[in-house]
Design an enzyme around this catalytic site. Structure first.
Site, short mmCIF file in Angstrom:
data_model
loop_
_atom_site.label_atom_id
_atom_site.label_comp_id
_atom_site.label_asym_id
_atom_site.label_seq_id
_atom_site.Cartn_x
_atom_site.Cartn_y
_atom_site.Cartn_z
N ASP A 86 0.04 0.14 -4.74
CA ASP A 86 -1.43 0.26 -4.75
C ASP A 86 -2.01 0.95 -3.83
O ASP A 86 -1.12 2.09 -2.57
CB ASP A 86 -2.44 -1.05 -4.37
N ASP A 115 -13.78 -8.05 -8.74
CA ASP A 115 -13.85 -8.45 -7.59
C ASP A 115 -14.88 -9.25 -7.96
O ASP A 115 -15.97 -8.83 -7.94
CB ASP A 115 -13.66 -7.32 -6.31
N LYS A 143 0.84 -0.83 0.11
CA LYS A 143 0.02 -0.34 0.19
C LYS A 143 0.75 1.01 0.23
O LYS A 143 2.11 1.22 0.75
CB LYS A 143 -0.87 0.48 1.56
N HIS A 150 -8.78 -9.19 -8.08
CA HIS A 150 -8.98 -9.03 -6.59
C HIS A 150 -9.77 -9.37 -6.30
O HIS A 150 -10.52 -10.11 -6.22
CB HIS A 150 -9.49 -7.17 -7.04
N GLU A 178 -4.33 -12.31 -5.83
CA GLU A 178 -3.95 -11.90 -4.55
C GLU A 178 -4.63 -12.11 -3.41
O GLU A 178 -5.13 -13.24 -3.73
CB GLU A 178 -5.33 -10.18 -4.86
N GLU A 219 -11.42 -2.95 -8.53
CA GLU A 219 -11.76 -2.98 -7.54
C GLU A 219 -13.34 -2.05 -7.34
O GLU A 219 -14.31 -2.76 -6.48
CB GLU A 219 -11.26 -3.38 -6.40
N GLU A 245 -1.11 0.38 -9.02
CA GLU A 245 -3.20 0.52 -8.62
C GLU A 245 -3.51 1.32 -7.86
O GLU A 245 -3.31 1.90 -7.53
CB GLU A 245 -3.09 -1.60 -8.01
CA CA Z 1 -6.38 -2.91 -4.08
#
Ligand code: CA
Length: 379
Positions: A197, A272, A169, A299, A332, A249, A223
Site C-alpha cells: 500500500d 470505506d 506500507k 477499506h 482489512e 479509500e 494499493e
Molecule cells: Ca490504504
C-alpha cells in the site's frame, strides 16, 4: 418512530509510538468521530466518520443534524438524498460525504435494533458467515535508519498470530523499497498473501517499475500506487502489469466510483463505509462493481463501530464473480494501537482459526462501552 437527537462526538488518544505511511503525516493521536442518533422509541444508533474528526463533526452539527430531527430513521434512502442535497454544492467528495456516512450507519443500526435483526438481514441476507482478516501494518516509525528489520519482525509476528494475509506500507525510494518488500516476502514465505500500500506516494514511472518487481514477489495487490485523481494513470498502469491495482479509500459516493469503473482504472475498489456514503451508498457502489467486473474489498480503518458496521456489509455483498472455489473475502484488520478498536464495544471482535465470524446481534451488533467514551471524549 422519530429522530429526537443527533450527537456528534470526538474521541482522542495519544499514540505511544507515532507512525506514518507514504503520506509523511505522522500519526501522534488516534481520533474517532462517532455519531449517536436517538429516537422517541428509546432506541439509539451508532455510526462513525472516517477523516478529519473536527471537520466531519462540524458538518454533522451545522448542516445535517437539523435536517434529521423529527424524521423517521427508517427512511434511509430519503434522508440520504436530503443530506446529500445539503452538501452537494460544497463537499460532494471528502468530509461532507464522510459526515453523511456516519449518520447513515447510525440509522441502519436503529432499523436493525428495532427489527431485532442484524443489518445484513435487512440488506437481503448473508452470502457468507465469516470473512478472512488480513493484518494492515508495517508502517514507518522512524525518520531515518533501518526500515527493513522492523518490517520483517512485524510481518513474522502477524504470521505467527495466524493471519493469512498481510498488507505492508511502502514509501521508500523504489530500490530500497523493493529490498524491504523482498525481505518481508522471504521471511513470511509464499503461503501468506502479501499486499503493498503506497498511499499514492509514487510517480507513474516509479509505480510501473515497482509493479514489474512486485510481479516477481507474488504480491496480491498494489494499493494506491499513484494519485487517486489520476484515473487515466491507473488505467495505463493496469495495462502494464499483471499485479491487480486497488484503491478507493479517497473516493466518495457512487458518482466517483462510477468514474473509476467507467475508465476501467482499478481491479479492486476499496470504498470505506465510514466515508464513501455509508451503508445506503455502498450497496449502490457494489451493484456498479458487479456490473463492471470489478472486485470490491472494503477499506476499514476506524473504531469498532466502523469495523462492526463494515462486517454487516461484507456479509451482504454478492459473490462476484460467483465461483465454486471463491477467493477469500478479505477483511482489512488494522493493527496499530487503538483503544477504540478494542475497548469501545463490550464484546470486541475475535479471530478464530484465521477467520472472523459475522456478528448476528441486532443492528451493527455492538453494545457501546460508555466508560470508554467518557474517558476519551474531547468534545
Ligand atoms: Ca490504504
Amino acid at each position: 418512530m422519530k429522530i429526537t437527537s443527533v450527537k456528534a462526538m470526538i474521541l482522542r488518544t495519544k499514540i505511544e509510538k507515532p507512525f506514518t505511511s507514504a503520506r509523511g503525516w505522522w500519526y501522534k493521536t488516534k481520533n474517532a468521530m462517532l455519531v449517536q442518533v436517538e429516537t422517541d422509541a428509546g432506541i439509539d444508533g451508532w455510526g462513525e466518520a472516517y477523516g478529519p474528526a473536527e471537520c466531519t463533526k462540524m458538518v454533522v452539527d451545522s448542516l445535517l443534524a437539523p435536517l434529521l430531527i423529527g424524521q423517521d430513521p427508517f427512511d434511509t434512502d430519503v434522508l440520504w438524498e436530503k443530506m446529500y442535497q445539503r452538501i452537494e454544492d460544497y463537499a460532494p467528495q471528502g468530509f461532507g460525504v464522510a459526515a453523511i456516512s456516519a449518520i447513515d450507519i447510525a440509522l441502519w443500526d436503529i432499523k436493525g435494533k428495532d427489527a431485532g435483526l442484524p443489518i445484513y438481514k435487512l440488506l437481503g441476507g448473508a452470502h457468507r458467515r465469516y470473512v478472512t482478516p488480513y493484518a494492515t501494518g508495517l508502517y514507518f516509525k522512524e525518520e531515518e535508519g533501518d526500515f527493513t528489520s522492523p518490517a520483517v519482525e512485524e510481518a513474522v509476528r502477524y504470521k505467527d498470530l495466524g493471519f493469512k494475509g498481510i498488507k505492508m506500507k511502502i514509501a521508500l525510494n523504489r530500490k530500497d523499497e523493493i529490498k524491504r518488500v523482498r525481505a518481508v516476502r522471504e521471511a513470511i514465505g509464499d503461503d501468506i498473501e502479501l499486499m503493498v500500500d503506497a498511499n499514492h506516494g509514487y510517480s507513474f514511472y516509479d509505480a510501473v517499475w515497482l509493479a514489474k518487481e512486485f510481479e516477481k514477489l507474488g504480491i496480491s495487490w498494489f494499493e494506491e500506487p499513484i494519485s487517486p485523481h489520476d484515473l487515466n494513470g491507473y488505467r495505463d498502469l493496469r495495462m502494464k502489469t499483471s499485479i491487480p491495482l486497488a484503491g478507493g479509500e479517497n473516493n466518495f459516493t457512487r458518482y466517483a466510483f462510477n468514474e473509476i469503473m467507467e475508465k476501467r482504472a482499478m481491479d479492486i475498489i476499496q470504498p470505506d463505509l465510514c466515508c464513501c456514503g455509508g451503508i445506503t451508498e455502498v450497496m449502490k457502489i457494489s451493484a456498479l462493481a458487479e456490473i463492471s467486473g470489478t472486485m470490491l474489498m472494503m477499506h476499514v480503518w476506524g473504531s469498532a463501530i466502523g469495523l462492526f458496521a463494515a462486517l454487516q456489509v461484507m456479509a451482504a455483498l454478492p459473490p462476484a464473480p460467483h465461483s465454486w472455489k471463491a477467493a477469500p473475502v478479505w477483511m482489512e484488520y488494522e493493527q496499530t494501537e487503538s483503544p477504540f478498536r478494542e475497548l469501545l464495544v463490550k464484546e470486541p471482535l475475535r479471530r478464530e482459526n484465521g477467520v472472523v465470524s459475522i456478528p448476528d446481534k441486532p443492528g451493527i451488533g455492538i453494545t457501546v462501552n460508555h466508560d470508554v467514551i467518557k474517558k476519551y471524549l474531547i468534545k
